[in-house]
Design a protein around this motif. Structure first.
Motif, PDB file in Angstrom:
ATOM      1  N   SER A  29       0.861  -1.182   0.000  1.00 54.99           N
ATOM      2  CA  SER A  29       0.000   0.000   0.000  1.00 54.99           C
ATOM      3  C   SER A  29       0.899   1.234   0.000  1.00 54.99           C
ATOM      4  CB  SER A  29      -0.922  -0.016   1.223  1.00 54.99           C
ATOM      5  OG  SER A  29      -1.820   1.079   1.198  1.00 54.99           O
ATOM      6  N   THR A  66      -3.075   5.679  -5.962  1.00 52.22           N
ATOM      7  CA  THR A  66      -3.838   5.550  -4.724  1.00 52.22           C
ATOM      8  C   THR A  66      -4.458   6.872  -4.312  1.00 52.22           C
ATOM      9  OG1 THR A  66      -2.382   3.759  -3.981  1.00 52.22           O
ATOM     10  CG2 THR A  66      -3.730   4.842  -2.308  1.00 52.22           C
ATOM     11  N   GLY A 288      -3.272  -0.891   8.782  1.00 49.27           N
ATOM     12  CA  GLY A 288      -3.092   0.062   7.690  1.00 49.27           C
ATOM     13  C   GLY A 288      -3.081   1.486   8.199  1.00 49.27           C
ATOM     14  N   GLU A 291      -6.428   2.911   5.478  1.00 48.52           N
ATOM     15  CA  GLU A 291      -7.470   2.098   4.854  1.00 48.52           C
ATOM     16  C   GLU A 291      -8.801   2.133   5.610  1.00 48.52           C
ATOM     17  OE1 GLU A 291      -3.633   0.427   3.177  1.00 48.52           O
ATOM     18  OE2 GLU A 291      -4.320   1.379   5.021  1.00 48.52           O
TER      19      GLU A 291
END
Length: 311
Positions: A29, A66, A288, A291
């Motif tokens: 990520s 992203t 995360g 997230e």
């Protein structure tokens, strides 16, 4: 109209559920304090832009993609072909401890310049500029970029928020204190943990000293104890919400995003703290950096109580 402009470093994040040295499956990520805040604000319905530099590489494309997917304005992202996109690794040596290792020395994020930060502030003309103490620690040019951005925003009448976010691996406390105190004349709102206040002032009590220095709002966070807001007229306490903590990484950024969102909505001080606490609670409940950040509709979910099944 850009409501919030923030600038800093965003990296590729690699996360494993066990010790990294053992190998195995990893989750890929992105991470970075300022980009976390940008995503948090975008999810809450605000127009937010992130300025930074990434390498001419696939990790850099992941950062761009992203942020775009999360609704963040990416027009101020620069590609630095001579550099690489940094990365950060999270692993868990035991079931409830997260270990963080950085691989960023010489990365694209450290190449920010004063000229491009001033240009971004001028072009975006944001309602608010958000900065952290991480970016000026990356390099001399990044330090100048943050100082000039803050000065430019202040001269234009734009409030500046500063999250101290001290990182001992990046610079010693003495150097951090010198730079952060240079920023204070331009800062409207400060976010700091208790152990970071001495970086901003040697006076006691520190909140009163910062208010006398010209800061309008000081938000002091204390983890499970909640947070305190100091203003010239009041001192408010917001308890932390009683939720299970899966991972605390990114919780501070979520808190900041929630608070700034309420500022942009012209909410009163108690409502700002309440929204910040809810956003932080969402973040600590999952793995995360960003997230699990809530949307505006999600903010009401905690009103149902833990264990509720919504049908």
């Amino acid at each position: 109209m850009t409501e919030v402009l923030t600038l800093g470093e965003s990296m590729v994040a690699v996360r494993t559920d066990a010790s990294l040295r053992l190998g195995g499956t990893a989750h890929l990520s992105i991470a970075g304090s300022e980009s976390n805040v940008a995503i948090g604000l975008a999810r809450l319905g605000h127009d937010v832009a992130w300025m930074g530099a990434v390498g001419d590489d696939e990790p850099g494309q992941l950062v761009r993609r992203t942020l775009r997917a999360e609704g963040v304005d990416t027009r101020f992202i620069r590609t630095a072909p001579e550099s690489f996109t940094g990365f950060i690794a999270f692993d868990q040596p035991t079931h409830d401890i997260t270990r963080v290792s950085y691989h960023r020395r010489g990365a694209a994020g450290s190449t920010l310049t004063a000229d491009e930060s001033v240009a971004a502030v001028t072009a975006a003309s944001p309602t608010l500029l958000h900065l952290t103490g991480i970016t000026p620690a990356l390099s001399g040019t990044a330090r100048d970029a943050v100082l000039k951005a803050a000065r430019t925003a202040h001269m234009r009448g734009t409030p500046v928020s500063l999250d101290v976010n001290y990182r001992a691996r990046l610079w010693p406390r003495s150097e951090a204190a010198t730079t952060l105190r240079e920023l204070l004349p331009f800062v409207h709102t400060v976010f700091a943990s208790r152990d970071e206040l001495d970086l901003l002032t040697e006076a006691s009590p520190p909140a009163a000293a910062l208010l006398a220095h010209g800061v309008t709002e000081i938000v002091v966070t204390a983890g499970a104890e909640g947070a305190w807001l100091h203003t010239a007229d009041d001192k408010l306490h917001q308890p932390a919400l009683p939720v299970g903590v899966v991972n605390s990484v990114g919780a501070g950024d979520a808190f900041v995003a929630g608070y700034l969102s309420a500022v942009l909505d012209d909410q009163q001080y108690d409502a700002r703290l309440a929204r910040a606490a809810v956003a932080g609670a969402f973040c600590v409940g999952a793995h995360g950096d960003w997230e699990a950040l809530p949307t505006r509709a999600d903010l009401e979910l905690f009103a149902h109580g833990q264990g509720t099944a919504l049908r």
